[in-house]
Structures are given as structure tokens and as C-alpha cells.
Design a protein around this motif. Structure first.
Motif, PDB file in Angstrom:
ATOM      1  N   CYS A  22       0.868  -1.177   0.000  1.00  0.00           N
ATOM      2  CA  CYS A  22       0.000   0.000   0.000  1.00  0.00           C
ATOM      3  C   CYS A  22       0.900   1.221   0.000  1.00  0.00           C
ATOM      4  N   ALA A  23       0.959   1.911  -1.142  1.00  0.00           N
ATOM      5  CA  ALA A  23       1.821   3.081  -1.280  1.00  0.00           C
ATOM      6  C   ALA A  23       0.994   4.349  -1.152  1.00  0.00           C
ATOM      7  N   ALA A  24       1.381   5.187  -0.219  1.00  0.00           N
ATOM      8  CA  ALA A  24       0.705   6.464  -0.011  1.00  0.00           C
ATOM      9  C   ALA A  24       1.485   7.551  -0.736  1.00  0.00           C
ATOM     10  N   SER A  30       2.893  13.157   7.740  1.00  0.00           N
ATOM     11  CA  SER A  30       3.113  11.970   8.574  1.00  0.00           C
ATOM     12  C   SER A  30       1.986  10.976   8.356  1.00  0.00           C
ATOM     13  N   ILE A  31       2.306   9.707   8.581  1.00  0.00           N
ATOM     14  CA  ILE A  31       1.300   8.643   8.611  1.00  0.00           C
ATOM     15  C   ILE A  31       1.267   8.115  10.036  1.00  0.00           C
ATOM     16  N   ASN A  73       8.870   3.769   6.271  1.00  0.00           N
ATOM     17  CA  ASN A  73       8.554   5.187   6.418  1.00  0.00           C
ATOM     18  C   ASN A  73       9.130   6.019   5.288  1.00  0.00           C
ATOM     19  N   ALA A  74      10.324   5.678   4.815  1.00  0.00           N
ATOM     20  CA  ALA A  74      10.958   6.462   3.753  1.00  0.00           C
ATOM     21  C   ALA A  74      10.161   6.414   2.459  1.00  0.00           C
TER      22      ALA A  74
END
Length: 121
Positions: A22-24, A30-31, A73-74
Motif C-alpha cells: 500500500c503506497a501512499a 506523517s502517517i 517510512n521512507a
């Protein structure tokens, strides 16, 4: 705007494995949490796994020991590694994420479009 794009679903035999991604993308500051949900035909959507920014993880009892949720996170990307798949795991899998956006720190929540996972021989 923030968007979630899922990938990795498909057809697999019982006992097999799949990895969902799942790419945001978008104005993400921030997530705070990313989760995976699934909905089988005729059933309600249920939470499968949840990963929060403080590192806490939750799993549905039905997938404990078989599924693993993780995040990069990156890349603003989350993953769901699914092993020892069973026919009962057949469903449309959705990712959900909540966080804050640039430039004003607005809170957002979005769902992915869903990806079909079918476990069958």
C-alpha cells in the motif's frame, strides 16, 4: 491530496503466500497508522492488521501467526505478508491510513481501492 495505491493481490493455492503493498502519495507530513481490512462476499469488512506510528501492532485472531504487517517510512508504504493462506482468507483487501498533510497539518484518512485475494486449489 493523499492517495493510497494497493498491489499484490491474486490467486494462490491453499498454503501459499502473497505480499500486499500500500503506497501512499501526495502531501504527506506523517502517517500515524496504517491498517489492512478485508471484506468477503456477504460479510462485513473486518480489520486484519494495524500498525501505528508508535510501533504497536494488532492482528485479528484469525491471522495471528500467519500474517505480518510492516511499513517503510521512507517510502510511505505499508506491507502485509500473508503466509499459510487458507480459502477463508479469500476477500477483497483494503488498506487504510490516517495522518497529517502539508502545509497546514490537516488530518486525513483514506482507503485504497482494494485488491482481490483468492485462495483456491
Amino acid at each position: 491530496q493523499v492517495q493510497l495505491a494497493e498491489s499484490g493481490g491474486g490467486l494462490v493455492q491453499p498454503g501459499g503466500s502473497l505480499r500486499l503493498s500500500c503506497a501512499a502519495s501526495g502531501s504527506i507530513f506523517s502517517i500515524n497508522a496504517m491498517g489492512w481490512y478485508r471484506q468477503a462476499p456477504g460479510k462485513q469488512r473486518e480489520m486484519v492488521a494495524m500498525l501505528r506510528s508508535d510501533g504497536t501492532i494488532e492482528y485479528a485472531d484469525s491471522v495471528k501467526g500467519r500474517f505480518t504487517i510492516s511499513g517503510d517510512n521512507a517510502k510511505n508504504t505499508g506491507y502485509l505478508q500473508m503466509n499459510s493462506l487458507k480459502p477463508d482468507d479469500t476477500a477483497v483487501y483494503y488498506c487504510n491510513a490516517v495522518g497529517f498533510s502539508y502545509p497546514h497539518g490537516d488530518e486525513w484518512e483514506h482507503w485504497g481501492q482494494g485488491t482481490q485475494v483468492t485462495v483456491s486449489s
